[in-house]
Design a protein around this motif. Structure first.
Motif, PDB file in Angstrom:
ATOM      1  N   PHE A  23       0.848  -1.182   0.000  1.00 32.03           N
ATOM      2  CA  PHE A  23       0.000   0.000   0.000  1.00 32.03           C
ATOM      3  C   PHE A  23       0.889   1.239   0.000  1.00 32.03           C
ATOM      4  O   PHE A  23       1.865   1.303   0.761  1.00 32.03           O
ATOM      5  N   HIS A  79     -11.923  12.593  -0.316  1.00 36.48           N
ATOM      6  CA  HIS A  79     -10.469  12.482  -0.144  1.00 36.48           C
ATOM      7  C   HIS A  79      -9.847  12.206  -1.508  1.00 36.48           C
ATOM      8  O   HIS A  79     -10.335  11.356  -2.259  1.00 36.48           O
ATOM      9  N   GLU A  81      -6.572  11.209  -2.252  1.00 34.47           N
ATOM     10  CA  GLU A  81      -5.476  10.261  -2.471  1.00 34.47           C
ATOM     11  C   GLU A  81      -5.929   9.271  -3.549  1.00 34.47           C
ATOM     12  O   GLU A  81      -7.084   8.831  -3.568  1.00 34.47           O
ATOM     13  N   ASP A  83      -5.880   6.220  -4.188  1.00 32.42           N
ATOM     14  CA  ASP A  83      -6.592   4.961  -3.924  1.00 32.42           C
ATOM     15  C   ASP A  83      -8.109   5.181  -3.901  1.00 32.42           C
ATOM     16  O   ASP A  83      -8.872   4.229  -4.013  1.00 32.42           O
ATOM     17  N   HIS A 145      -6.537  12.474   5.712  1.00 34.38           N
ATOM     18  CA  HIS A 145      -5.121  12.388   5.937  1.00 34.38           C
ATOM     19  C   HIS A 145      -4.363  13.385   5.063  1.00 34.38           C
ATOM     20  O   HIS A 145      -3.154  13.570   5.217  1.00 34.38           O
ATOM     21  N   TYR A 193      -2.796   0.182  10.244  1.00 35.19           N
ATOM     22  CA  TYR A 193      -3.209   1.190   9.262  1.00 35.19           C
ATOM     23  C   TYR A 193      -2.997   2.588   9.845  1.00 35.19           C
ATOM     24  O   TYR A 193      -2.412   3.469   9.206  1.00 35.19           O
ATOM     25  N   THR A 223     -13.427   4.716   4.167  1.00 38.89           N
ATOM     26  CA  THR A 223     -12.955   4.360   2.824  1.00 38.89           C
ATOM     27  C   THR A 223     -12.221   3.024   2.791  1.00 38.89           C
ATOM     28  O   THR A 223     -11.899   2.534   1.713  1.00 38.89           O
ATOM     29  N   HIS A 224     -11.883   2.476   3.965  1.00 44.45           N
ATOM     30  CA  HIS A 224     -11.232   1.154   4.016  1.00 44.45           C
ATOM     31  C   HIS A 224     -11.834   0.351   5.169  1.00 44.45           C
ATOM     32  O   HIS A 224     -12.002   0.881   6.274  1.00 44.45           O
TER      33      HIS A 224
HETATM   34 FE1  FEO Z   1      -5.413   8.641   2.320  1.00 50.21          FE
HETATM   35 FE2  FEO Z   1      -7.048   5.674   1.638  1.00 50.21          FE
HETATM   36  O1  FEO Z   1      -6.160   7.293   1.304  1.00 50.21           O
END
Ligand code: FEO
Length: 396
Positions: A23, A79, A81, A83, A145, A193, A223-224
Motif C-alpha cells: 500500500f 479524499h 489520495e 486509492d 489524511h 493502518y 474508505t477502508h
Molecule cells: Fe489517504 Fe485511503 O487514502
C-alpha cells in the motif's frame, strides 16, 4: 434487502484488493485492503468516493448492479489520495453529466491529477447537497489524511462517510458491516493502518474526533474496511487513544544486528523484562521485521527499547530507518531506553541519545554500550537496563 444495502437507499459498491503487495508502495497487505465507495439514492443519486483505478471496472459493475442504467448525478470526493480518486476520469467518461462535489482544495487537486476543471460543485464547511429526500452536508477535517479531506454527513440516518478516518487494512471477506464480519480480525490491522498512514496527524485526528464527536453517529462508512455500527464506541476509542499517542503498558524491543552480538543483548534484555514481570513484550529484528508491524507495536505500547551496532560510524541502517519513521510521526512520549555496540569507534549509542533529545523523550536509564563481542560481562548491564524499563512499564 441485499447485503450491499447498508441502510435504505445507501449501498456499498466498493471493491477488494488482494493483489497489491505494498500500500502506497510501502506497507504490506497480508490480508488485502478494501477501497470503499457508496451510493446514496434519493430522487438524485450521489456516489461517495471512487476506488483505485485498477479496480474501476468492478466499481462500475457494482454500480450498475444497484441502479441499472440510471445515471449518477453527483460524485462526492471526500479524499483525493489516488486509492480513492483515480477512477474519477473513467467515471466521468461513463457519466458525462456527472457533477463532481468537493471543497476548493479538492477541486484544485482534481485539476492537477486528472485535468478536470468543469462540471464541478464547490462546497465548504456546512454546505449541503439536496438529493431529493436525502440531504447531505459536508464538514472539513483537514490532514486526516490530506489537507483537502472532508466527511459527508447524512443526518436523517446518522451516517458519516468518514474518508480514511476509522479505516483499517484488511479486505472485506464477504460481510460489509461489523455485524456481518468478525470485528476482532480488524483491531490489529486498524492499529497498523493508523500507525503507517495517519500516524503523523494525531492533532488533526483529535480535532476531527471533536468535530464528528458532536454528531449523533449511528453508522460510520470509512474508505477502508468494515462499515461500523455496533462497534462504534470501540472504533472511536481506538482512534482516540492512537491519536493521543497513548500507549498500553508493554515494551517493544527493536534492534539491528550484523553478527548476533547486539542481538544477544536484545535477547537478554527481553528475558530480563519477562523475569521482572512484564508480559507484553514484542521483540523485532529490524533487518527482517515488517516495518508496518514494528510501527504498529510502537503505537500500541508505551515503552520502546532500541539497540544498534555502529555501522560506517553511524547507526545500523534498519535502526536508523525506524528512528526516522518515528520522528516523522511526531510521537510525543514513550518510555525509552537504548543499547548499542561498536568494534573500534563508538557511534550508535551517541546517535540514539541525539534521537531521544530531538524527540524530547527522557530515557528511563543510561544506555548500555558494548565493545566488540557479547560475553557474560554484559548480563549485569542488560539486567540493570531491563530492571529500570520494567519498573516503568509496571508502574501503571
Ligand atoms: Fe489517504 Fe485511503 O487514502
Amino acid at each position: 434487502m441485499a447485503i450491499t444495502e447498508i441502510l435504505p437507499g445507501i449501498h456499498y459498491v466498493g471493491v477488494n484488493d488482494r493483489t497489491t503487495t505494498r500500500f502506497e508502495g510501502l506497507w504490506s497487505l497480508p490480508s488485502g485492503v478494501s477501497y470503499n465507495s457508496y451510493l446514496v439514492i434519493g430522487e438524485k443519486i450521489a456516489l461517495i468516493d471512487t476506488v483505485e483505478e485498477a479496480f474501476g471496472s468492478r466499481l462500475f459493475e457494482n454500480i450498475r448492479e444497484v441502479i441499472g442504467e440510471r445515471k449518477i448525478d453527483y460524485l462526492v470526493v471526500n479524499h483525493m489520495e489516488p486509492d480513492h480518486s483515480s477512477s474519477i476520469a473513467a467515471l466521468r467518461l461513463r457519466y458525462p453529466d456527472l457533477r463532481i462535489v468537493g471543497n476548493a482544495k479538492t477541486l484544485q487537486m482534481i485539476g492537477g491529477y486528472y485535468g478536470i476543471g468543469t462540471g464541478t460543485v464547490e462546497v465548504g464547511e456546512g454546505s449541503t447537497l439536496d438529493l431529493g429526500g436525502k440531504v447531505l452536508s459536508f464538514h472539513l477535517i483537514p490532514m486526516v489524511h490530506w489537507p483537502e479531506t472532508m466527511v459527508t454527513w447524512y443526518a436523517d440516518e446518522g451516517v458519516v462517510f468518514s474518508g480514511d478516518a476509522f479505516g483499517t487494512f484488511g479486505a472485506l471477506d464477504g460481510g460489509i458491516t461489523d455485524s456481518q464480519v468478525e470485528p476482532e480480525r480488524y483491531w490489529d490491522e486498524m492499529r497498523r493502518y493508523y500507525a503507517c498512514i495517519v500516524g503523523k496527524y494525531g492533532v488533526p485526528v483529535q480535532k476531527a474526533l471533536q468535530k464528528v464527536g458532536g454528531l449523533p453517529i449511528r453508522t460510520i462508512c470509512p474508505t477502508h474496511g468494515p462499515v461500523w455500527q455496533r462497534e462504534i464506541p470501540r472504533v472511536v476509542d481506538l482512534y482516540d487513544r492512537l491519536s493521543r499517542y497513548e500507549g498500553e503498558p508493554g515494551a517493544v524491543v527493536a534492534y539491528g544486528s550484523m553478527y548476533g552480538n547486539t542481538e544477544q543483548m536484545a535477547e537478554r534484555i527481553a528475558r530480563e523484562l519477562a523475569e521482572a514481570g512484564v508480559r507484553r513484550i514484542r521483540v523485532h529484528n529490524l533487518s527482517y521485521a515488517d516495518p508496518s508491524v514494528v510501527l504498529r507495536d510502537v503505537f500500541r505500547y508505551d515503552t520502546l527499547v532500541v539497540g544498534s551496532p555502529t555501522y560506517n560510524a553511524e547507526l545500523f541502517p534498519p535502526v536508523e530507518q525506524l528512528l526516522r519513521r518515528l520522528e516523522a510521526r511526531c510521537i510525543p512520549q514513550r518510555n525509552f531506553a537504548f543499547f548499542g555496540s561498536f568494534t573500534w569507534a563508538a557511534a550508535a549509542v551517541r546517535r540514539m541519545k541525539e534521537f531521544s533529545e530531538r524527540m524530547k523523550w527522557e530515557p528511563v536509564c543510561g544506555p548500555v554500550e558494548m565493545k566488540q563481542g557479547y560475553s557474560p560481562a554484559m548480563i549485569d548491564p542488560c539486567r540493570s537496563l531491563a530492571a529500570a524499563v520494567a519498573e516503568r512499564v509496571l508502574r501503571k
